[in-house]
Motif scaffolding. Structure first.
Motif, PDB file in Angstrom:
ATOM      1  N   GLY A 145      -0.620  10.842   5.133  1.00 54.96           N
ATOM      2  CA  GLY A 145      -1.977  11.200   5.534  1.00 54.96           C
ATOM      3  C   GLY A 145      -3.073  10.755   4.592  1.00 54.96           C
ATOM      4  N   ILE A 146      -2.739   9.964   3.579  1.00 55.88           N
ATOM      5  CA  ILE A 146      -3.728   9.565   2.575  1.00 55.88           C
ATOM      6  C   ILE A 146      -4.591   8.399   3.043  1.00 55.88           C
ATOM      7  N   GLY A 147      -4.170   7.721   4.133  1.00 57.13           N
ATOM      8  CA  GLY A 147      -4.973   6.623   4.676  1.00 57.13           C
ATOM      9  C   GLY A 147      -4.395   5.241   4.468  1.00 57.13           C
ATOM     10  N   LYS A 148      -3.091   5.166   4.214  1.00 56.36           N
ATOM     11  CA  LYS A 148      -2.445   3.866   3.988  1.00 56.36           C
ATOM     12  C   LYS A 148      -2.567   2.967   5.213  1.00 56.36           C
ATOM     13  N   LYS A 190      22.986  -3.575  -3.187  1.00 52.34           N
ATOM     14  CA  LYS A 190      22.291  -4.124  -4.357  1.00 52.34           C
ATOM     15  C   LYS A 190      21.887  -5.598  -4.227  1.00 52.34           C
ATOM     16  N   THR A 191      22.811  -6.447  -3.844  1.00 55.86           N
ATOM     17  CA  THR A 191      22.518  -7.883  -3.796  1.00 55.86           C
ATOM     18  C   THR A 191      21.413  -8.198  -2.798  1.00 55.86           C
ATOM     19  N   VAL A 192      21.507  -7.598  -1.608  1.00 54.65           N
ATOM     20  CA  VAL A 192      20.510  -7.833  -0.563  1.00 54.65           C
ATOM     21  C   VAL A 192      19.167  -7.234  -0.970  1.00 54.65           C
ATOM     22  N   ALA A 193      19.190  -6.015  -1.493  1.00 55.45           N
ATOM     23  CA  ALA A 193      17.955  -5.350  -1.910  1.00 55.45           C
ATOM     24  C   ALA A 193      17.243  -6.151  -2.994  1.00 55.45           C
ATOM     25  N   ASP A 194      18.013  -6.662  -3.951  1.00 58.01           N
ATOM     26  CA  ASP A 194      17.428  -7.492  -5.011  1.00 58.01           C
ATOM     27  C   ASP A 194      16.729  -8.716  -4.421  1.00 58.01           C
ATOM     28  N   ALA A 195      17.399  -9.381  -3.491  1.00 58.62           N
ATOM     29  CA  ALA A 195      16.839 -10.596  -2.890  1.00 58.62           C
ATOM     30  C   ALA A 195      15.573 -10.295  -2.098  1.00 58.62           C
ATOM     31  N   ILE A 196      15.605  -9.204  -1.331  1.00 64.56           N
ATOM     32  CA  ILE A 196      14.448  -8.834  -0.508  1.00 64.56           C
ATOM     33  C   ILE A 196      13.262  -8.451  -1.381  1.00 64.56           C
ATOM     34  N   LEU A 197      13.495  -7.579  -2.349  1.00 58.34           N
ATOM     35  CA  LEU A 197      12.396  -7.097  -3.189  1.00 58.34           C
ATOM     36  C   LEU A 197      11.822  -8.200  -4.078  1.00 58.34           C
ATOM     37  N   ASP A 198      12.672  -9.116  -4.509  1.00 59.23           N
ATOM     38  CA  ASP A 198      12.174 -10.237  -5.301  1.00 59.23           C
ATOM     39  C   ASP A 198      11.149 -11.047  -4.508  1.00 59.23           C
ATOM     40  N   ARG A 199      11.389 -11.200  -3.215  1.00 59.57           N
ATOM     41  CA  ARG A 199      10.482 -11.975  -2.364  1.00 59.57           C
ATOM     42  C   ARG A 199       9.248 -11.179  -1.950  1.00 59.57           C
ATOM     43  N   ILE A 200       9.397  -9.867  -1.798  1.00 57.36           N
ATOM     44  CA  ILE A 200       8.278  -9.033  -1.361  1.00 57.36           C
ATOM     45  C   ILE A 200       7.333  -8.696  -2.503  1.00 57.36           C
ATOM     46  N   VAL A 201       7.905  -8.266  -3.619  1.00 56.49           N
ATOM     47  CA  VAL A 201       7.122  -7.633  -4.681  1.00 56.49           C
ATOM     48  C   VAL A 201       6.509  -8.627  -5.659  1.00 56.49           C
ATOM     49  N   HIS A 202       7.169  -9.753  -5.864  1.00 57.82           N
ATOM     50  CA  HIS A 202       6.700 -10.716  -6.875  1.00 57.82           C
ATOM     51  C   HIS A 202       5.268 -11.158  -6.586  1.00 57.82           C
ATOM     52  N   ASP A 203       4.377 -10.926  -7.532  1.00 56.38           N
ATOM     53  CA  ASP A 203       2.966 -11.317  -7.436  1.00 56.38           C
ATOM     54  C   ASP A 203       2.218 -10.650  -6.280  1.00 56.38           C
ATOM     55  N   ALA A 204       2.754  -9.542  -5.744  1.00 57.90           N
ATOM     56  CA  ALA A 204       2.065  -8.846  -4.656  1.00 57.90           C
ATOM     57  C   ALA A 204       0.874  -8.055  -5.187  1.00 57.90           C
ATOM     58  N   HIS A 205      -0.131  -7.872  -4.340  1.00 59.00           N
ATOM     59  CA  HIS A 205      -1.272  -7.012  -4.664  1.00 59.00           C
ATOM     60  C   HIS A 205      -0.856  -5.565  -4.401  1.00 59.00           C
ATOM     61  N   ARG A 206      -1.129  -4.676  -5.342  1.00 61.89           N
ATOM     62  CA  ARG A 206      -0.714  -3.273  -5.210  1.00 61.89           C
ATOM     63  C   ARG A 206      -1.935  -2.380  -4.969  1.00 61.89           C
ATOM     64  N   ILE A 207      -1.826  -1.514  -3.981  1.00 60.70           N
ATOM     65  CA  ILE A 207      -2.828  -0.474  -3.747  1.00 60.70           C
ATOM     66  C   ILE A 207      -2.072   0.846  -3.722  1.00 60.70           C
ATOM     67  N   GLU A 208      -2.294   1.692  -4.717  1.00 60.40           N
ATOM     68  CA  GLU A 208      -1.589   2.965  -4.819  1.00 60.40           C
ATOM     69  C   GLU A 208      -2.589   4.095  -4.596  1.00 60.40           C
ATOM     70  N   LEU A 209      -2.561   4.667  -3.382  1.00 63.13           N
ATOM     71  CA  LEU A 209      -3.516   5.712  -3.009  1.00 63.13           C
ATOM     72  C   LEU A 209      -3.076   7.061  -3.567  1.00 63.13           C
ATOM     73  N   LYS A 210      -4.050   7.832  -3.983  1.00 62.54           N
ATOM     74  CA  LYS A 210      -3.779   9.152  -4.539  1.00 62.54           C
ATOM     75  C   LYS A 210      -4.721  10.174  -3.901  1.00 62.54           C
ATOM     76  N   GLY A 211      -4.496  11.445  -4.238  1.00 61.65           N
ATOM     77  CA  GLY A 211      -5.402  12.481  -3.771  1.00 61.65           C
ATOM     78  C   GLY A 211      -4.890  13.248  -2.571  1.00 61.65           C
ATOM     79  N   VAL A 236       0.858  -1.188   0.000  1.00 58.39           N
ATOM     80  CA  VAL A 236       0.000   0.000   0.000  1.00 58.39           C
ATOM     81  C   VAL A 236       0.890   1.233   0.000  1.00 58.39           C
ATOM     82  N   THR A 237       0.823   2.021  -1.060  1.00 57.05           N
ATOM     83  CA  THR A 237       1.683   3.202  -1.170  1.00 57.05           C
ATOM     84  C   THR A 237       0.847   4.455  -1.380  1.00 57.05           C
ATOM     85  N   GLY A 238       1.447   5.597  -1.056  1.00 57.35           N
ATOM     86  CA  GLY A 238       0.763   6.877  -1.209  1.00 57.35           C
ATOM     87  C   GLY A 238       1.379   7.919  -0.305  1.00 57.35           C
ATOM     88  N   SER A 239       0.994   9.168  -0.494  1.00 62.75           N
ATOM     89  CA  SER A 239       1.586  10.264   0.260  1.00 62.75           C
ATOM     90  C   SER A 239       1.147  10.248   1.728  1.00 62.75           C
TER      91      SER A 239
END
Length: 248
Positions: free
Chosen positions: A108-111, A212-233, A103-106
């Motif tokens: 106070g948006i309600g994340k 880089k190596t650690v970040a790649d490994a972490i993000l590969d496990r977190i982001v792959h096939d994750a549901h995304r909610i991008e709040l705006k406004g 869940v991402t957004g600026s």
């Protein structure tokens, strides 16, 4: 005889039965039921009471910042929230599939509210949930390294079926926190679920994690096939200062 029965129910901690039977006696409705009906009434009352107490314990364990509900989420078009997506996530089958939600957004948006609302729903459905501010959690893990309770703390987090990491990336990870994050993600990957909230878009997480190596490994496990909610406004906090509301 009824007084003795009530006392036995209380001592055996059959509180649902106790209150249901006591209420029936006080209202004189015990004679309105057959023996089978009265038994069913008492068993149902006990079942409901135990379920409610279990849910209450689960919510207390989760340590949410505040109470939230998917029914109270604002689905205004400018916020870019898909109501159908939230309702699908609220059935919590993503937890059964060991999937993550980002869940991402600026500010106070309600994340945090959206994440907590899904977390509350998971508690209602019987899942073990834990909510944590990311900076505070990793500060606690640093202290655990120092006092020898680090493995115990990681094991506790691993046992949660849904871990909510709020305010992810609000400050860069140092070497110790990055190593702890890697261990945490590795322990949970493919076995449990995460909800992560962040002011930063996912594309910026690489820089915040660092190395880089650690970040790649972490993000590969977190982001792959994750549901995304991008709040705006506009920030919901600003709106609340004009028109108070408990929902987000």
């Amino acid at each position: 005889m009824n007084t003795s029965t009530l006392e036995k129910m209380r001592k055996m901690k059959f509180f649902g039965m106790f209150h249901a039977f006591k209420s029936s006696m006080e209202t004189g409705k015990t004679n309105d039921h057959t023996a089978d009906e009265l038994l069913a009434l008492l068993v149902d009352a006990e079942w409901d009471d135990r379920q409610n107490r279990r849910i209450e314990r689960t919510i207390q364990y989760a340590k949410f910042r505040y109470k939230a509900s998917v029914e109270d989420v604002h689905y205004h078009a400018e916020r870019s929230i898909d109501r159908n997506q939230i309702m699908r996530l609220a059935d919590c089958t993503f937890i059964d599939r060991n999937e993550n939600v980002l869940v991402t957004g600026s500010t106070g948006i309600g994340k945090s509210y959206v994440a907590s609302a899904i977390g509350y729903q998971a508690c209602m459905l019987g899942y073990r949930v834990f909510y944590a501010s990311t900076p505070k959690l990793f500060a606690k893990l640093k202290m655990a390294k120092a006092d020898g309770s680090y493995i115990k703390e990681l094991a506790k987090l691993e046992r949660t079926q849904l871990l909510i990491l709020d305010d992810f990336g609000i400050q860069p990870f140092d070497a110790q926190s990055r190593a702890a994050l890697m261990e945490l993600i590795e322990d949970r990957h493919g076995k449990t679920s995460l909800i992560i909230t962040s002011q930063l878009p996912v594309s910026k997480w690489f820089e915040v994690i660092g190395e880089k190596t650690v970040a790649d490994a972490i993000l590969d496990r977190i982001v792959h096939d994750a549901h995304r909610i991008e709040l705006k406004g506009e920030s919901m906090r600003k709106k609340r200062s004009v028109e108070p509301t408990k929902s987000y």
